[in-house]
Design a protein around this motif. Structure first.
Motif, PDB file in Angstrom:
ATOM      1  N   LEU A 107      -5.286  -2.337   6.262  1.00  0.00           N
ATOM      2  CA  LEU A 107      -4.626  -2.997   5.303  1.00  0.00           C
ATOM      3  C   LEU A 107      -3.781  -2.110   4.408  1.00  0.00           C
ATOM      4  CD1 LEU A 107      -7.342  -5.548   3.871  1.00  0.00           C
ATOM      5  CD2 LEU A 107      -5.299  -6.017   5.617  1.00  0.00           C
ATOM      6  N   ALA A 108      -4.537  -0.932   4.088  1.00  0.00           N
ATOM      7  CA  ALA A 108      -3.519   0.289   3.123  1.00  0.00           C
ATOM      8  C   ALA A 108      -2.551   0.653   4.017  1.00  0.00           C
ATOM      9  CB  ALA A 108      -4.505   1.366   2.907  1.00  0.00           C
ATOM     10  N   LEU A 110      -0.944  -0.664   6.545  1.00  0.00           N
ATOM     11  CA  LEU A 110       0.067  -1.752   6.731  1.00  0.00           C
ATOM     12  C   LEU A 110       0.938  -1.966   5.269  1.00  0.00           C
ATOM     13  CD1 LEU A 110       1.159  -4.147   8.423  1.00  0.00           C
ATOM     14  CD2 LEU A 110      -0.456  -5.513   7.007  1.00  0.00           C
ATOM     15  N   ALA A 111       0.291  -1.822   4.283  1.00  0.00           N
ATOM     16  CA  ALA A 111       0.993  -1.826   3.048  1.00  0.00           C
ATOM     17  C   ALA A 111       1.963  -0.740   2.939  1.00  0.00           C
ATOM     18  CB  ALA A 111       0.249  -1.749   1.789  1.00  0.00           C
ATOM     19  N   ILE A 112       1.512   0.516   3.281  1.00  0.00           N
ATOM     20  CA  ILE A 112       2.440   1.776   3.004  1.00  0.00           C
ATOM     21  C   ILE A 112       3.626   1.783   3.767  1.00  0.00           C
ATOM     22  CG2 ILE A 112       2.457   4.216   3.314  1.00  0.00           C
ATOM     23  CD1 ILE A 112      -0.359   4.240   2.261  1.00  0.00           C
ATOM     24  N   SER A 113       3.102   1.004   5.250  1.00  0.00           N
ATOM     25  CA  SER A 113       4.362   1.119   6.171  1.00  0.00           C
ATOM     26  C   SER A 113       5.379  -0.044   6.135  1.00  0.00           C
ATOM     27  CB  SER A 113       3.665   0.932   7.737  1.00  0.00           C
ATOM     28  OG  SER A 113       2.666   1.994   7.841  1.00  0.00           O
ATOM     29  N   ARG A 114       4.855  -1.158   5.779  1.00  0.00           N
ATOM     30  CA  ARG A 114       5.742  -2.424   5.744  1.00  0.00           C
ATOM     31  C   ARG A 114       6.345  -2.687   4.436  1.00  0.00           C
ATOM     32  NH1 ARG A 114       6.231  -1.406  10.732  1.00  0.00           N
ATOM     33  NH2 ARG A 114       5.603  -2.920  12.322  1.00  0.00           N
ATOM     34  N   PHE A 115       5.774  -2.231   3.377  1.00  0.00           N
ATOM     35  CA  PHE A 115       6.283  -2.825   2.055  1.00  0.00           C
ATOM     36  C   PHE A 115       6.882  -1.684   1.234  1.00  0.00           C
ATOM     37  CE2 PHE A 115       2.984  -5.526   3.468  1.00  0.00           C
ATOM     38  CZ  PHE A 115       3.356  -6.760   3.490  1.00  0.00           C
ATOM     39  N   ALA A 116       8.005  -1.901   0.600  1.00  0.00           N
ATOM     40  CA  ALA A 116       8.279  -0.827  -0.384  1.00  0.00           C
ATOM     41  C   ALA A 116       8.036  -1.108  -1.793  1.00  0.00           C
ATOM     42  CB  ALA A 116      10.102  -0.670  -0.177  1.00  0.00           C
ATOM     43  N   THR A 170      -7.938   7.764   8.045  1.00  0.00           N
ATOM     44  CA  THR A 170      -7.961   6.402   8.728  1.00  0.00           C
ATOM     45  C   THR A 170      -6.537   5.844   8.249  1.00  0.00           C
ATOM     46  OG1 THR A 170     -10.075   6.020   8.582  1.00  0.00           O
ATOM     47  CG2 THR A 170      -8.908   4.099   9.090  1.00  0.00           C
ATOM     48  N   VAL A 171      -6.161   5.732   7.081  1.00  0.00           N
ATOM     49  CA  VAL A 171      -5.046   5.290   6.450  1.00  0.00           C
ATOM     50  C   VAL A 171      -3.782   6.129   7.006  1.00  0.00           C
ATOM     51  CG1 VAL A 171      -3.488   5.022   4.588  1.00  0.00           C
ATOM     52  CG2 VAL A 171      -5.952   4.698   4.321  1.00  0.00           C
ATOM     53  N   TRP A 172      -3.786   7.584   7.210  1.00  0.00           N
ATOM     54  CA  TRP A 172      -2.785   8.306   7.722  1.00  0.00           C
ATOM     55  C   TRP A 172      -2.356   7.879   9.170  1.00  0.00           C
ATOM     56  CZ3 TRP A 172       1.378  10.538   5.695  1.00  0.00           C
ATOM     57  CH2 TRP A 172       2.155  11.446   6.333  1.00  0.00           C
ATOM     58  N   THR A 173      -3.627   7.794   9.978  1.00  0.00           N
ATOM     59  CA  THR A 173      -3.382   8.007  11.461  1.00  0.00           C
ATOM     60  C   THR A 173      -2.907   6.389  11.772  1.00  0.00           C
ATOM     61  OG1 THR A 173      -5.142   9.194  11.747  1.00  0.00           O
ATOM     62  CG2 THR A 173      -4.728   7.631  13.606  1.00  0.00           C
TER      63      THR A 173
END
Length: 292
Positions: A107-108, A110-116, A170-173
């Motif tokens: 979830l983290a 996804l938030a970092i990658s898809r939302f500004a 996990t978040v970075w990968t």
């Protein structure tokens, strides 16, 4: 004649060109063999020591080949202290860390990658910075924090501690995998009538399978093999499998053969897990984990 003379020199050139790849391939094979021997020898030595008589394990002139076969070391390892209790606690901690880490990390990511959002770059830099902090430097702060929260000598406190180490990776990968998935796939699914959540579950989630497997195996191995924090935060009553191996070292010396037998039994869950997911893990480590 002129045609024959023009084509004759091409024959040795082709032969020379075909030899170079063979030599190059042989060199890489030799390098791979050396890497395999250097990494596989400790495992072989552990198994060799586990099945040999205890007196041969402390021989000042050890033999590279097995000098005998016995299961007494495994019996000694099971009888020296409670074995299944620490192994069960390690399984509970490792599996819980993997499940929570995958859900929260996905979830983290996804938030970092898809939302500004404001502070997005600060979060990304913070994730990298956390991984650079030595674990030894945080022992005292973590101990004091868990003691104040009433989580000292509890599995929940150990799980929370492990999550702080595993979540950044996990978040970075997973972020690398999500970045590689085009947004147009989700948008096309939403045009067809899917909600954002349904589009993620049906489109993005299947494509994340290699990354989820790779990060899950990494998190499981890290939690299963961790020793320092388990030793400092858990009492002997609630010790994990890695701390349990310390029972073979006493004031009278170290029982190396039973210790290697215990290490062999502890390695079985990791080996079984790796054999089950090795294809997905290999794809996960190479497909998108290095994407910036």
């Amino acid at each position: 004649m002129s045609g024959l003379s023009a084509t004759a020199p091409a024959v040795p050139r082709k032969a020379e060109g075909s030899r170079k790849p063979r030599k190059s391939k042989a060199g890489w094979n030799l390098l791979g063999l050396l890497v395999f021997l250097s990494t596989g020898f400790p495992v072989y030595w552990m198994l060799n020591t586990a099945i040999k008589p205890a007196k041969d394990a402390i021989d000042p002139d050890p033999s590279l080949l097995p000098t005998g076969f016995t299961l007494d070391n495994f019996r000694r390892a099971l009888n020296i202290a409670d074995f299944w209790g620490p192994v069960g606690r390690s399984l509970v901690v490792s599996l819980t860390v993997v499940v929570i880490g995958i859900v929260v990390g996905m979830l983290a990511a996804l938030a970092i990658s898809r939302f500004a959002f404001r502070g997005r770059k600060v979060v990304i830099v913070g994730i990298l910075a956390v991984q650079m902090v030595p674990l030894v430097a945080m022992i005292i702060p973590v101990f004091l924090l868990l003691n104040d929260l009433g989580q000292y000598d509890r599995l929940t406190g150990l799980i929370i501690t492990y999550l702080t180490f595993i979540l950044p990776f996990t978040v970075w990968t997973l972020r690398g995998f999500i970045v590689n998935i085009p947004k147009e796939l989700e948008e096309a699914a939403m045009v067809d009538g899917c909600s954002r959540t349904t589009a993620f579950i049906r489109v993005v989630f299947p494509l994340l399978a290699p990354g989820l497997v790779a990060t899950s195996v990494y998190g499981f191995i890290q939690a299963w093999n961790e020793y320092l924090y388990a030793l400092m935060l858990m009492s002997q009553k609630n010790q994990t499998a890695t701390v349990w191996l310390g029972n073979f070292t006493t004031k009278h010396g170290t029982e190396y053969a039973p210790m290697m037998a215990g290490s062999t039994m502890m390695a079985v869950p990791i080996v079984v897990l790796f054999l089950l997911v090795q294809r997905k893990m290999a794809a996960g480590l190479t497909a998108g984990a290095v994407k910036g």
